[in-house]
Scaffold this motif. Structure first.
Motif, PDB file in Angstrom:
ATOM      1  N   GLU A  16      34.533  73.863 -20.041  1.00  0.00           N
ATOM      2  CA  GLU A  16      35.740  73.487 -19.306  1.00  0.00           C
ATOM      3  C   GLU A  16      36.617  74.722 -19.185  1.00  0.00           C
ATOM      4  N   VAL A  17      37.358  74.811 -18.090  1.00  0.00           N
ATOM      5  CA  VAL A  17      38.238  75.949 -17.851  1.00  0.00           C
ATOM      6  C   VAL A  17      39.674  75.454 -17.803  1.00  0.00           C
ATOM      7  N   GLU A  29      37.187  70.746 -14.638  1.00  0.00           N
ATOM      8  CA  GLU A  29      36.844  69.709 -15.589  1.00  0.00           C
ATOM      9  C   GLU A  29      35.532  70.027 -16.304  1.00  0.00           C
ATOM     10  N   GLN A  30      35.335  69.352 -17.408  1.00  0.00           N
ATOM     11  CA  GLN A  30      34.163  69.602 -18.232  1.00  0.00           C
ATOM     12  C   GLN A  30      32.871  69.300 -17.469  1.00  0.00           C
ATOM     13  N   THR A  44      40.293  77.896  -6.206  1.00  0.00           N
ATOM     14  CA  THR A  44      40.061  76.700  -6.998  1.00  0.00           C
ATOM     15  C   THR A  44      41.386  76.045  -7.354  1.00  0.00           C
ATOM     16  N   ARG A  45      41.482  74.777  -7.097  1.00  0.00           N
ATOM     17  CA  ARG A  45      42.715  74.069  -7.396  1.00  0.00           C
ATOM     18  C   ARG A  45      42.597  73.366  -8.739  1.00  0.00           C
ATOM     19  N   PRO A  46      43.713  73.183  -9.442  1.00  0.00           N
ATOM     20  CA  PRO A  46      43.667  72.453 -10.703  1.00  0.00           C
ATOM     21  C   PRO A  46      43.127  71.050 -10.482  1.00  0.00           C
ATOM     22  N   SER A  47      42.392  70.537 -11.459  1.00  0.00           N
ATOM     23  CA  SER A  47      41.791  69.214 -11.337  1.00  0.00           C
ATOM     24  C   SER A  47      42.852  68.138 -11.480  1.00  0.00           C
ATOM     25  N   SER A  73      34.114  63.688 -18.043  1.00  0.00           N
ATOM     26  CA  SER A  73      33.175  63.621 -16.926  1.00  0.00           C
ATOM     27  C   SER A  73      31.752  63.676 -17.434  1.00  0.00           C
ATOM     28  N   GLY A  74      30.831  63.314 -16.566  1.00  0.00           N
ATOM     29  CA  GLY A  74      29.411  63.376 -16.928  1.00  0.00           C
ATOM     30  C   GLY A  74      28.923  62.066 -17.498  1.00  0.00           C
TER      31      GLY A  74
END
Length: 523
Positions: free
Chosen positions: A423-424, A433-434, A499-502, A518-519
């Protein structure tokens, strides 16, 4: 050496894979030490299946492309057993000890060319050793003798040892030993309980072992559980860790305080009381601490905390934390900690007499999430964030979450079931997101039967190092599966600037923000 590719999945490029075969005739223990952009060191302890004591060390150093630079072996003398290892910028050290007496040997391995030296001597007193640090040409060994703490310094020059003063006292436990290489200081941290009052003490010694400062942090209201020091300059350091309210190992929150580096006269103590100089931050004050929960559960927790606060009641948290070493930042520092709890398994069996007996034993540790806090150099909390790590367990208590900073973003990653979960974040926001990245795929006709003892290390310039044991089978082959210790170099490609924040991102003012994991469900 084999080359394998990770599925593209946007963030990671193909990795280099190194496989080390596992001996079928002896027991082996693998230790991997990352050396930044200087490569990686692999240490294999070879042992006999009929004896628990290792008989040989094998050291191999590789460059950042996992190409072998040098290799050397060291035969362990009879009756000596490896106890602990330590690493400095230029050397790796192994402490060896005879079990029946106070004789020790310290092996020093030069990381540049693999040359080795051995320093032998005797401890001043018998002791069980739990801490091992090296500063220049002196090793510091911390442990216990007759339930009292002891720290011994051992000189490589004259092979003599001496006990550091001010520690051999009842009801004191060794908490941590840190060395300041730049200022050539040794910090010994202890905690003690006196009439239900817990006290955390930092004793600072000179390189030669002279006590130059004692700092007592009184625990009338808050009991400090751990402490990590980060020198800001020659005059001041920050002490950061977790605390409880009842002298237990269960955390209520984190604290941060500033300590002057000026040495006080020997024997004089500087008492720091819970004032504005020490900031105690309850977990409920963190914006994102409970983001590891499912949205409905998290919302109920937030509402419950709000009700209790309106009623003037405090909420007692009981979390066990594994606190990482502090990470210096441009603003100040970053604190990372993983939340875990011991796993137990019980079994019942008949005993002589009526009924049955129930036995309960620990079988490892289970992690729930990791959280991060950013502080400035004055100790002010700037932001916080968290990373859910559900269903992750380990037999040993290890740091599972690894952190790699790239520009103004931070990559959080951990291994699980042959995959890397990453994750970032950017401060308190989730930028990406993860996601999961598989390391299982090898050649086209190969597959991983199982993976175990998976470890992940932040390496250098956005690279990670994944390693562990795998059993690999080949399709349409009568050959038995091969067992290997693998090392994978994993490179993260920086996100696109656009890249936009989630949607899971939490602004500093959004105390009700929730996020989902997620996942698919992890096994």
């Amino acid at each position: 050496m084999l080359v394998a590719c990770i599925p593209a999945m946007a963030q990671f490029e193909p990795s280099i894979r190194l496989e080390l075969p596992i001996s079928q005739n002896s027991e082996e223990f693998f230790d991997v030490t990352t050396l930044g952009d200087q490569g990686v060191l692999v240490n294999v302890r070879h042992g006999d299946y009929y004896s628990s004591a290792p008989t040989k060390f094998s050291f191999k150093r590789y460059d950042t492309d996992l190409k072998l630079l040098w290799s050397t072996d060291y035969k362990i003398d009879a009756f000596y057993e490896p106890v602990r290892s330590a690493r400095t910028e230029h050397y790796l050290y192994w402490l060896l000890k005879e079990t029946a007496n106070e004789k020790i040997a310290i092996l020093r391995v030069n990381l540049t060319d693999g040359t080795m030296e051995t320093y032998r001597g005797d401890l001043v007193t018998p002791m069980d050793i739990f801490h091992f640090k090296v500063l220049d040409n002196i090793a510091y060994l911390g442990g216990y003798y007759r339930s009292r703490p002891v720290v011994v310094s051992f000189s490589f020059f004259d092979l003599t040892s001496k006990v550091l003063p001010g520690l051999y006292t009842n009801h004191i436990q060794l908490n941590n030993i840190e060395v300041d290489e730049q200022r050539r200081l040794v910090h010994v941290m202890t905690d003690a309980t006196h009439q239900r009052n817990c006290e955390f003490t930092v004793r600072t010694y000179s390189y030669e072992g002279k006590l130059i400062r004692t700092v007592n942090l009184d625990g009338n209201k808050h009991s400090l559980i751990s402490g990590k020091l980060l020198p800001l300059n020659d005059e001041e350091s920050l002490l950061v860790g977790n605390y409880s309210n009842d002298c237990t190992p269960y955390s209520q929150g984190v604290y941060i305080t500033r300590i002057r580096n000026a040495a006080s006269p020997v024997g004089e103590s500087t008492v720091i009381t819970p004032t504005e100089d020490t900031r105690y931050i309850d977990f409920s004050e963190l914006q994102n601490f409970f983001n590891y929960m499912k949205p409905k559960r998290q919302q109920k927790m937030i509402e419950r905390l709000a009700r209790r606060k309106d009623q003037g009641k405090d909420t007692k948290f009981r979390y066990r934390l594994l606190v990482h070493d502090l990470v210096p930042t441009d603003e100040g520092l970053m604190l990372i900690a993983e939340v875990y709890y011991p796993q137990y398994r019980g079994s019942s069996y008949p005993y002589l007499g009526a009924g049955r007996s129930f036995d309960r034993y620990q079988e490892g540790y289970r992690y729930t999430h990791a959280f991060l806090c950013g502080f400035d150099k004055k100790g002010k909390l700037l932001w916080d964030n968290s990373l859910p790590i559900p269903d992750l367990s380990s037999y040993d208590l290890n740091q599972m979450v690894q952190v790699s900073r790239q520009g103004n973003t931070t990559v959080l990653a951990y291994p699980h079931d042959g995959e890397i979960h990453a994750e970032v974040i950017q401060g308190g926001k989730v930028v990406r997101e993860q996601e999961k990245y598989s390391l299982k795929k090898l050649r086209e006709n190969e597959k991983v039967v199982y993976s175990e003892n998976e470890q992940l290390e932040a390496w250098y310039d956005g690279h990670f190092l994944a390693c562990g044991f795998q059993k690999i089978s080949t399709d349409r082959s009568l050959a038995p599966p091969r067992e290997v210790f693998y090392i994978n170099k994993v490179t993260r490609i920086p996100d696109d600037p656009d890249t936009r924040p989630s949607s899971r991102s939490a602004s500093p003012d959004d105390t009700n923000a929730t996020r989902k994991t997620s996942g698919s469900k992890q096994k």
